[in-house]
Design an enzyme around this catalytic site. Structure first.
Site, mmCIF file in Angstrom:
data_model
loop_
_atom_site.group_PDB
_atom_site.id
_atom_site.type_symbol
_atom_site.label_atom_id
_atom_site.label_comp_id
_atom_site.label_asym_id
_atom_site.label_seq_id
_atom_site.Cartn_x
_atom_site.Cartn_y
_atom_site.Cartn_z
ATOM 1 N N TRP A 112 -18.302 -23.498 -15.752
ATOM 2 C CA TRP A 112 -18.719 -21.995 -16.834
ATOM 3 C C TRP A 112 -19.228 -22.214 -16.836
ATOM 4 O O TRP A 112 -20.410 -22.063 -16.285
ATOM 5 C CB TRP A 112 -17.422 -21.921 -17.869
ATOM 6 C CG TRP A 112 -16.260 -21.359 -16.925
ATOM 7 C CD1 TRP A 112 -14.950 -21.854 -17.495
ATOM 8 C CD2 TRP A 112 -15.801 -20.710 -15.569
ATOM 9 N NE1 TRP A 112 -14.193 -21.467 -16.602
ATOM 10 C CE2 TRP A 112 -14.080 -20.377 -15.774
ATOM 11 C CE3 TRP A 112 -16.632 -19.758 -15.530
ATOM 12 C CZ2 TRP A 112 -13.606 -19.540 -14.581
ATOM 13 C CZ3 TRP A 112 -16.364 -19.174 -14.199
ATOM 14 C CH2 TRP A 112 -14.939 -19.017 -13.751
ATOM 15 N N ASP A 161 -20.727 -19.348 -24.590
ATOM 16 C CA ASP A 161 -19.738 -18.705 -24.378
ATOM 17 C C ASP A 161 -18.307 -19.161 -24.776
ATOM 18 O O ASP A 161 -18.066 -19.769 -25.215
ATOM 19 C CB ASP A 161 -19.986 -19.157 -22.691
ATOM 20 C CG ASP A 161 -18.362 -18.814 -21.828
ATOM 21 O OD1 ASP A 161 -17.495 -18.011 -22.336
ATOM 22 O OD2 ASP A 161 -18.305 -19.304 -20.676
ATOM 23 N N LYS A 174 -8.722 -14.796 -22.704
ATOM 24 C CA LYS A 174 -8.088 -15.877 -22.785
ATOM 25 C C LYS A 174 -7.092 -16.065 -24.363
ATOM 26 O O LYS A 174 -5.946 -16.888 -23.799
ATOM 27 C CB LYS A 174 -9.070 -16.902 -22.631
ATOM 28 C CG LYS A 174 -9.555 -16.859 -21.332
ATOM 29 C CD LYS A 174 -9.634 -17.874 -20.139
ATOM 30 C CE LYS A 174 -10.229 -17.374 -19.500
ATOM 31 N NZ LYS A 174 -11.673 -17.880 -18.776
HETATM 32 C C1 LIG Z 1 -12.672 -17.869 -17.607
HETATM 33 C C2 LIG Z 1 -14.136 -18.194 -18.016
HETATM 34 C C3 LIG Z 1 -15.404 -17.726 -17.511
HETATM 35 C C4 LIG Z 1 -14.524 -16.877 -16.767
HETATM 36 O O1 LIG Z 1 -14.538 -15.080 -17.135
HETATM 37 P P1 LIG Z 1 -14.640 -13.933 -16.290
HETATM 38 O O2 LIG Z 1 -13.661 -12.889 -17.364
HETATM 39 O O3 LIG Z 1 -13.047 -14.360 -15.624
HETATM 40 O O4 LIG Z 1 -15.715 -13.415 -15.701
HETATM 41 C C5 LIG Z 1 -16.344 -17.743 -17.825
HETATM 42 N N1 LIG Z 1 -16.443 -19.253 -19.232
HETATM 43 C C6 LIG Z 1 -15.350 -19.444 -19.651
HETATM 44 C C7 LIG Z 1 -15.166 -20.566 -20.886
HETATM 45 C C8 LIG Z 1 -14.326 -19.268 -19.167
HETATM 46 O O5 LIG Z 1 -12.624 -20.065 -19.308
#
Ligand SMILES: *Cc1c(COP(=O)(O)O)cnc(C)c1O
Length: 355
Positions: free
Chosen positions: A99, A166, A190
């Site tokens: 990511w 993030d 998540k």
């Molecule tokens: C799942 C995830 C993403 C991607 O998220 P989307 O909402 O599917 O775009 C980005 N960063 C991290 C750390 C993730 O776990």
């Protein structure tokens, strides 16, 4: 058979959250209408957004001068919105996984991108620590929890420049010092809500510093000015997020979420370290409390498919590891009860006795 949901995302939510949302889908607030068929501008819905925002601020102790936004697009759209809104000349990125790398790739379209450090050569099994953050960069981007590789930055970094994080997969799992960040974002699927919702916490005075034109929908300022209602927001996931936030508060807040996360992670890592069949993949000091990755030791490698079948037959769901790591990944988000971790440990011990 009871299912134990270790899915990495979308993932387990508290049962009450699912039930309350299901009720609102059938009849929202006694209105005789479904949550799915009301306007996001209905006077009954505005309090849902207001309360979700207020609880976000309360639970994370967000200081004055920050906005909380509920958007669409996922964390992946933030990979481009962040540089669009913050990158004037140069940005620094810490490359700690898939990511982080995707976020960095998007930023390259907007200016100079400095990769301050990377653990790619070690298949992202650790989080680099010795690096210098360039003081002339506009921001420093980190991924606090690397969902795929099972490493986590469990403390707020000190940085000479604004930090953008993030936090898709560890938001609300520990207290954070929001004042250290210019922006925190993530996909909600998540640890907070069903898929379809993106949360963004943004420091208001960090905006307005880039000279480029920002398309209306991609500008954080648009969404601040319109209270996340510039266009139709994801109504059902916002409602579910509010129920999760209420649940987190009722359980004792993020401090209690952290205590439980540590307890669950310690239980499972202790078993991984003890059990002769398994070995953890992440460096010990960087082990994630949210996504626990492990593989079979080389000696027992050929038992991998057998263990997956064995555990699946006993109700474990979603423990197959991501293809870039292999083996197993047990995601232990806030809503996962300790009993599920214990059930997985029981499987590991029973399986060990058979071999
Ligand atoms: C799942 C995830 C993403 C991607 O998220 P989307 O909402 O599917 O775009 C980005 N960063 C991290 C750390 C993730 O776990």
């Amino acid at each position: 058979m009871k299912k134990h949901n270790f899915n990495a995302g979308p993932s387990i939510l508290p049962r009450e959250v699912i039930e309350d949302t299901a009720k609102a889908i059938l009849d929202f607030n006694g209105s005789g209408l479904s949550l799915m068929e009301i306007s996001h501008r209905a006077k009954d819905f505005q309090p849902v957004v207001d309360e979700a925002e207020a609880l976000f601020k309360e639970l994370l102790n967000i200081p004055e001068g920050y906005s909380v936004l509920f958007l669409g697009g996922g964390a992946s759209l933030e990979f481009c919105m962040v540089p669009f809104n913050f990158l004037e000349k140069k940005a620094a990125y810490l490359n700690t996984g898939t990511w982080a790398k995707k976020a960095m790739k998007e930023a390259k379209g907007f200016g100079e991108v400095v990769e301050v450090a990377s653990s790619a050569d070690a298949n992202y099994t650790f989080i680099p620590k010795d690096y210098t953050i360039p003081t002339d960069a506009d921001y420093f981007h980190i991924t606090t929890n690397n969902t795929i590789f099972g490493t986590e930055l469990k403390e707020d970094l000190n940085s000479p420049i604004p930090v953008v994080a993030d936090m898709s997969s560890d938001i609300f799992s520990r207290p954070i010092d929001v004042s250290k960040y210019a922006c925190i974002y993530g996909g909600a699927q998540k640890n907070l809500a069903p898929a379809g919702l993106t949360f963004v916490i943004v420091k208001n005075d960090a905006l307005g510093k880039v000279s480029r034109y920002i398309p209306t929908m991609l500008s954080y300022q648009t969404h601040i000015d319109n209270g996340s209602m510039f266009n139709t927001p994801p109504v059902v996931p916002i409602y579910a997020a509010l129920q999760t936030l209420k649940w987190v508060k009722a359980q004792g807040g993020v401090k209690e979420m952290e205590r439980r996360a540590i307890e669950k992670a310690d239980l499972l890592y202790n078993e991984i370290d003890r059990n002769k069949l398994f070995v953890g993949t992440a460096a010990e000091e960087d082990r994630s409390r949210m996504n626990i990755c492990f593989v079979m030791t080389p000696e027992y490698k050929e038992l991998e498919a057998d263990f997956l079948k064995f555990a699946t037959e006993r109700g474990m769901v979603g423990i197959k590891g991501h293809r870039s790591v292999g083996g197993f990944r047990a995601s232990c988000y806030n809503a996962l009860p300790k009993e599920s971790v214990q059930a997985l440990i029981d499987c590991m011990q029973e399986f060990e006795k058979l071999h």
